[in-house]
Design an enzyme around this catalytic site. Structure first.
Site, PDB file in Angstrom:
ATOM      1  N   LYS A 203       0.860  -1.185   0.000  1.00 48.22           N
ATOM      2  CA  LYS A 203       0.000   0.000   0.000  1.00 48.22           C
ATOM      3  C   LYS A 203       0.890   1.226   0.000  1.00 48.22           C
ATOM      4  O   LYS A 203       1.533   1.546   1.000  1.00 48.22           O
ATOM      5  CB  LYS A 203      -0.908  -0.013   1.229  1.00 48.22           C
ATOM      6  CG  LYS A 203      -1.828   1.191   1.296  1.00 48.22           C
ATOM      7  CD  LYS A 203      -2.830   1.084   2.425  1.00 48.22           C
ATOM      8  CE  LYS A 203      -3.744   2.304   2.458  1.00 48.22           C
ATOM      9  NZ  LYS A 203      -4.788   2.181   3.487  1.00 48.22           N
ATOM     10  N   LYS A 256      -2.069  -1.740  -3.981  1.00 47.38           N
ATOM     11  CA  LYS A 256      -2.776  -0.526  -4.356  1.00 47.38           C
ATOM     12  C   LYS A 256      -1.857   0.665  -4.357  1.00 47.38           C
ATOM     13  O   LYS A 256      -0.878   0.664  -3.613  1.00 47.38           O
ATOM     14  CB  LYS A 256      -3.996  -0.321  -3.440  1.00 47.38           C
ATOM     15  CG  LYS A 256      -3.626   0.103  -2.022  1.00 47.38           C
ATOM     16  CD  LYS A 256      -4.817   0.143  -1.120  1.00 47.38           C
ATOM     17  CE  LYS A 256      -5.395   1.526  -1.081  1.00 47.38           C
ATOM     18  NZ  LYS A 256      -6.298   1.712   0.085  1.00 47.38           N
TER      19      LYS A 256
HETATM   20  C1  PBG Z   1      -7.943   3.076   5.242  1.00 45.17           C
HETATM   21  C2  PBG Z   1      -8.031   2.944   3.769  1.00 45.17           C
HETATM   22  C3  PBG Z   1      -7.768   3.909   2.776  1.00 45.17           C
HETATM   23  C4  PBG Z   1      -8.118   3.314   1.560  1.00 45.17           C
HETATM   24  C5  PBG Z   1      -8.526   2.018   1.846  1.00 45.17           C
HETATM   25  N1  PBG Z   1      -8.451   1.810   3.193  1.00 45.17           N
HETATM   26  C6  PBG Z   1      -7.334   5.323   2.897  1.00 45.17           C
HETATM   27  C7  PBG Z   1      -5.988   5.654   3.368  1.00 45.17           C
HETATM   28  O1  PBG Z   1      -5.132   4.814   3.588  1.00 45.17           O
HETATM   29  O2  PBG Z   1      -5.789   6.852   3.575  1.00 45.17           O
HETATM   30  C8  PBG Z   1      -8.085   3.977   0.214  1.00 45.17           C
HETATM   31  C9  PBG Z   1      -9.104   3.477  -0.762  1.00 45.17           C
HETATM   32  C10 PBG Z   1      -9.399   4.381  -1.899  1.00 45.17           C
HETATM   33  O3  PBG Z   1      -8.765   5.442  -2.113  1.00 45.17           O
HETATM   34  O4  PBG Z   1     -10.310   4.037  -2.673  1.00 45.17           O
HETATM   35  N2  PBG Z   1      -6.660   3.142   5.766  1.00 45.17           N
END
Ligand code: PBG
Length: 332
Positions: A203, A256
């Protein structure tokens, strides 16, 4: 070598265009086939009843009360989409995100409502603290920094509450070191050996989560997430994160933002035979929607091409806000 690239340049034996001549030929030669079964649909759940509020940051998506989440789940299931992933907008927030583990919280209630309405639906939950902490960070704060190890029990408690409510799979997205192991441990001790973990393993700290943070009310109140999410300029570290999560017991690993990590997806797919998921995040969706809205792109063609690229890069599962629309477009 079968190629002869001297003048007149066109090789008389090998002409790739022969197989692009018509839709039938193109169809039979396609090795990447997108299907509704590939998709997981994200839902944003709020407390209440009968609520369906459009999310301005994410055109076409809604904040849903648990009963409405169940109705939406039934609709997308009928379109062939087998799974949803739930995000919660709690009634209260505190420094340790305790409302995330509330058995009566919106996510826990939505799990039960979806279970009852669509027993076959795969119910996945996002596990993180950022939606539930008053400071908006994904972990506990100590001396202005996110405290990794102090965060783990809180994440595990939230995951356990999801399992108790009937979730099939939990998906930790916080990026703390060791969280998959901590969650696996607690789930097993409490008798939930069969509940799977889909780890947000790779991530990156991405600007493309912007619309989501508005939708989920989870933007950090100070600083940013670069102290725990990955630096987009680091490629090799992705493999380390994958290996760690698998060693800690992850059943599915995720990457992601999907469309900006096609190289990473391909690398994992070539190296490992494990189920691989990719999250086409809010910013990717917002870009497609905005460009289509402005008449700059054919929205349907562009969306299906973006999803095909993610699958071609090696993803088995695609989490996408486009799931219901794409499922309709793909209907024979
Ligand atoms: C929670 C989370 C996030 C996303 C998924 N789970 C946001 C972040 O990490 O700030 C992003 C998903 C998206 O942008 O569609 N931590």
């Amino acid at each position: 070598m079968i190629y002869r690239n001297e003048a007149p340049y066109v090789n008389p034996l090998v002409r790739p265009r022969r197989l692009r001549r018509g839709p039938g030929l193109r169809k039979m030669l396609r090795e990447t086939v997108l299907a509704p079964e590939d998709f997981v649909y994200p839902l944003f759940v709020t407390p209440g009843e009968g609520l369906r509020r459009p999310i301005s940051a994410l055109a076409g998506q809604n904040h849903l009360s648990p009963d409405e989440a169940a109705r939406t789940a039934a609709e997308v299931y009928a379109l062939g989409v087998p799974a949803v992933i739930l995000f919660g907008l709690p009634a209260t927030k505190d420094p340790v995100g305790s409302s995330g583990a509330d058995p009566e919280g919106p996510v826990q209630s939505a799990i039960r409502a979806i279970r009852a309405a669509v027993p076959e639906m795969v119910v996945i939950t996002d596990v993180c603290l950022c939606e539930y902490t008053d400071h908006g960070h994904c972990g506990l704060i100590r001396e202005g920094r996110v405290d990794n190890d102090a965060t783990l029990p809180h994440l595990a408690a939230q995951a356990l509450s999801h399992a108790r409510a009937g979730a099939d799979m939990v998906a930790p997205s916080d990026m703390m070191d060791g969280r998959v192991g901590a969650i696996r441990d607690l789930l097993d001790r409490e008798g939930f050996q069969e509940i799977a973990i889909m780890a947000y393993s790779v991530k990156y700290a991405s600007a493309f989560y912007g619309p989501f943070r508005e939708a989920a009310g989870s933007a950090p109140g100070f600083g940013d997430r670069r102290g725990y999410q990955m630096d987009p300029a680091r490629r090799r570290e992705a493999q380390l994160e994958i290996d760690l999560d698998l060693a800690e017991g992850a059943d599915i690993v995720m990457v992601k933002p999907a469309g900006l990590c096609l190289d990473i997806l391909r690398e994992i797919r070539d190296r490992l035979d494990i189920p691989l998921a990719a999250y086409q995040v809010s910013g990717e969706y917002a870009m497609l929607m905005a460009a289509a809205q402005a008449g700059l792109l054919d929205g349907q063609a562009a969306a299906l091409e973006a999803l095909t690229a993610i699958k071609r890069a090696g993803a088995d599962i695609i989490i996408t806000y486009l799931a219901p629309q794409a499922a309709r477009w793909l209907r024979p």
